[in-house]
Scaffold this motif. Structure first.
Motif, PDB file in Angstrom:
ATOM      1  N   UNK A  74     -10.233   3.283  -6.120  1.00 26.26           N
ATOM      2  CA  UNK A  74      -9.172   3.209  -7.118  1.00 26.26           C
ATOM      3  C   UNK A  74      -7.866   3.847  -6.716  1.00 26.26           C
ATOM      4  N   UNK A  75      -7.805   4.446  -5.542  1.00 20.75           N
ATOM      5  CA  UNK A  75      -6.574   5.079  -5.068  1.00 20.75           C
ATOM      6  C   UNK A  75      -5.542   4.014  -4.715  1.00 20.75           C
ATOM      7  N   UNK A  76      -4.327   4.159  -5.226  1.00 17.92           N
ATOM      8  CA  UNK A  76      -3.247   3.240  -4.897  1.00 17.92           C
ATOM      9  C   UNK A  76      -2.811   3.517  -3.463  1.00 17.92           C
ATOM     10  N   UNK A  77      -2.835   2.474  -2.639  1.00 16.87           N
ATOM     11  CA  UNK A  77      -2.480   2.614  -1.217  1.00 16.87           C
ATOM     12  C   UNK A  77      -1.209   1.862  -0.858  1.00 16.87           C
ATOM     13  N   UNK A  78      -0.716   1.011  -1.763  1.00 15.01           N
ATOM     14  CA  UNK A  78       0.534   0.288  -1.511  1.00 15.01           C
ATOM     15  C   UNK A  78       1.076  -0.258  -2.821  1.00 15.01           C
ATOM     16  N   UNK A  79       2.404  -0.318  -2.900  1.00 13.46           N
ATOM     17  CA  UNK A  79       3.082  -0.941  -4.026  1.00 13.46           C
ATOM     18  C   UNK A  79       4.170  -1.840  -3.455  1.00 13.46           C
ATOM     19  N   UNK A  80       4.151  -3.105  -3.865  1.00 13.10           N
ATOM     20  CA  UNK A  80       5.119  -4.096  -3.406  1.00 13.10           C
ATOM     21  C   UNK A  80       5.996  -4.504  -4.583  1.00 13.10           C
ATOM     22  N   UNK A  81       7.280  -4.164  -4.495  1.00 12.02           N
ATOM     23  CA  UNK A  81       8.265  -4.566  -5.502  1.00 12.02           C
ATOM     24  C   UNK A  81       9.090  -5.708  -4.921  1.00 12.02           C
ATOM     25  N   UNK A  82       9.722  -6.477  -5.792  1.00 11.88           N
ATOM     26  CA  UNK A  82      10.538  -7.590  -5.311  1.00 11.88           C
ATOM     27  C   UNK A  82      11.664  -7.862  -6.279  1.00 11.88           C
ATOM     28  N   UNK A  83      12.636  -8.629  -5.797  1.00  9.41           N
ATOM     29  CA  UNK A  83      13.779  -9.003  -6.603  1.00  9.41           C
ATOM     30  C   UNK A  83      14.065 -10.479  -6.368  1.00  9.41           C
ATOM     31  N   UNK A  84      14.468 -11.153  -7.415  1.00  8.41           N
ATOM     32  CA  UNK A  84      14.846 -12.549  -7.293  1.00  8.41           C
ATOM     33  C   UNK A  84      14.365 -13.341  -8.490  1.00  8.41           C
ATOM     34  N   UNK A  85      15.094 -14.392  -8.788  1.00  6.75           N
ATOM     35  CA  UNK A  85      14.678 -15.346  -9.809  1.00  6.75           C
ATOM     36  C   UNK A  85      14.752 -16.708  -9.161  1.00  6.75           C
TER      37      UNK A  85
ATOM     38  N   UNK B 169      13.447 -17.685  -6.499  1.00  7.65           N
ATOM     39  CA  UNK B 169      12.840 -17.351  -5.205  1.00  7.65           C
ATOM     40  C   UNK B 169      13.038 -15.853  -4.966  1.00  7.65           C
ATOM     41  N   UNK B 170      12.154 -15.270  -4.212  1.00 12.28           N
ATOM     42  CA  UNK B 170      12.232 -13.844  -3.907  1.00 12.28           C
ATOM     43  C   UNK B 170      13.188 -13.653  -2.742  1.00 12.28           C
ATOM     44  N   UNK B 171      14.216 -12.819  -2.937  1.00 13.86           N
ATOM     45  CA  UNK B 171      15.154 -12.591  -1.840  1.00 13.86           C
ATOM     46  C   UNK B 171      15.042 -11.197  -1.237  1.00 13.86           C
ATOM     47  N   UNK B 172      14.381 -10.280  -1.914  1.00 12.02           N
ATOM     48  CA  UNK B 172      14.205  -8.931  -1.367  1.00 12.02           C
ATOM     49  C   UNK B 172      12.865  -8.377  -1.827  1.00 12.02           C
ATOM     50  N   UNK B 173      12.182  -7.714  -0.900  1.00 11.44           N
ATOM     51  CA  UNK B 173      10.898  -7.066  -1.204  1.00 11.44           C
ATOM     52  C   UNK B 173      10.927  -5.663  -0.626  1.00 11.44           C
ATOM     53  N   UNK B 174      10.229  -4.748  -1.301  1.00  8.33           N
ATOM     54  CA  UNK B 174      10.097  -3.385  -0.838  1.00  8.33           C
ATOM     55  C   UNK B 174       8.621  -3.018  -0.905  1.00  8.33           C
ATOM     56  N   UNK B 175       8.065  -2.624   0.216  1.00 10.35           N
ATOM     57  CA  UNK B 175       6.663  -2.239   0.278  1.00 10.35           C
ATOM     58  C   UNK B 175       6.579  -0.759   0.598  1.00 10.35           C
ATOM     59  N   UNK B 176       5.961  -0.013  -0.298  1.00 18.38           N
ATOM     60  CA  UNK B 176       5.785   1.416  -0.073  1.00 18.38           C
ATOM     61  C   UNK B 176       4.316   1.715   0.166  1.00 18.38           C
ATOM     62  N   UNK B 177       4.044   2.323   1.317  1.00 16.17           N
ATOM     63  CA  UNK B 177       2.695   2.784   1.635  1.00 16.17           C
ATOM     64  C   UNK B 177       2.708   4.275   1.955  1.00 16.17           C
ATOM     65  N   UNK B 178       3.856   4.908   1.777  1.00 18.66           N
ATOM     66  CA  UNK B 178       4.008   6.332   2.067  1.00 18.66           C
ATOM     67  C   UNK B 178       3.211   7.149   1.055  1.00 18.66           C
ATOM     68  N   UNK B 179       2.246   7.924   1.517  1.00 21.44           N
ATOM     69  CA  UNK B 179       1.420   8.711   0.587  1.00 21.44           C
ATOM     70  C   UNK B 179       2.245   9.570  -0.375  1.00 21.44           C
ATOM     71  N   UNK B 180       3.309  10.186   0.089  1.00 24.74           N
ATOM     72  CA  UNK B 180       4.115  11.039  -0.784  1.00 24.74           C
ATOM     73  C   UNK B 180       4.776  10.221  -1.890  1.00 24.74           C
ATOM     74  N   UNK B 181       5.166   8.992  -1.594  1.00 26.54           N
ATOM     75  CA  UNK B 181       5.808   8.142  -2.604  1.00 26.54           C
ATOM     76  C   UNK B 181       4.795   7.561  -3.590  1.00 26.54           C
ATOM     77  N   UNK B 182       3.528   7.554  -3.205  1.00 21.76           N
ATOM     78  CA  UNK B 182       2.488   7.003  -4.074  1.00 21.76           C
ATOM     79  C   UNK B 182       1.715   8.084  -4.829  1.00 21.76           C
ATOM     80  N   UNK B 183       2.042   9.343  -4.577  1.00 22.94           N
ATOM     81  CA  UNK B 183       1.344  10.466  -5.202  1.00 22.94           C
ATOM     82  C   UNK B 183       1.213  10.331  -6.710  1.00 22.94           C
TER      83      UNK B 183
END
Length: 140
Positions: free
Chosen positions: A97-108, A110-124
């Motif tokens: 159940x531990x979150x290991x990644x979060x993928x955000x995106x922007x666009x309507x 079509x998706x034009x930008x994505x941000x993937x965070x896998x940094x443990x400190x950012x997912x704390x």
């Protein structure tokens, strides 16, 4: 397509590992920024070597390869839709159940930008005791 519709299709494409479907969701000039700081070296690759502060991937074909490589977890890894930074996001959890990644995106449309965070400190904050299975809005 609205952001929630894009999130549903993105989730389906990732779960099916359907590169063709995923490419159709991305704008021709799409870019993916990967933040994996905290992987031991700060280059964002998750492998503990290098000297940068993250990576940027451009173009649908390369983005799909990067997403499928980074969001492929061990057996039992689950992807779901959550909320982060004011919009829908794809959340990856390991078998416990531990979150290991979060993928955000922007666009309507079509998706034009994505941000993937896998940094443990950012997912704390996603992994605080009692928060693991709640559907809450989280900043990434």
């Amino acid at each position: 397509m609205t952001p929630p519709e894009l999130a549903e299709r993105l989730l389906t494409g990732l779960r099916l590992r359907d590169d063709r479907m995923l490419r159709t969701l991305l704008a021709a000039d799409a870019r993916l920024t990967v933040d994996a700081r905290g992987d031991g070296d700060g280059d964002g690759d998750g492998h503990g070597r290098g000297t940068g502060h993250g990576t940027e991937v451009r173009g649908p074909a390369d983005i799909v390869v990067a997403l499928l490589a980074r969001l492929a977890g061990p057996a039992g890894t689950a992807l779901s839709i959550g909320a982060a930074n004011g919009g829908p996001a794809i959340v990856q959890r390991d078998p416990d159940g531990t979150v290991t990644a979060v993928l955000c995106f922007d666009g309507e449309g079509a998706i034009d930008a994505l941000w993937l965070s896998t940094a443990p400190a950012r997912l704390d904050h996603w992994n605080r005791r009692g928060d693991r299975h709640r559907s809450r809005r989280h900043p990434v």
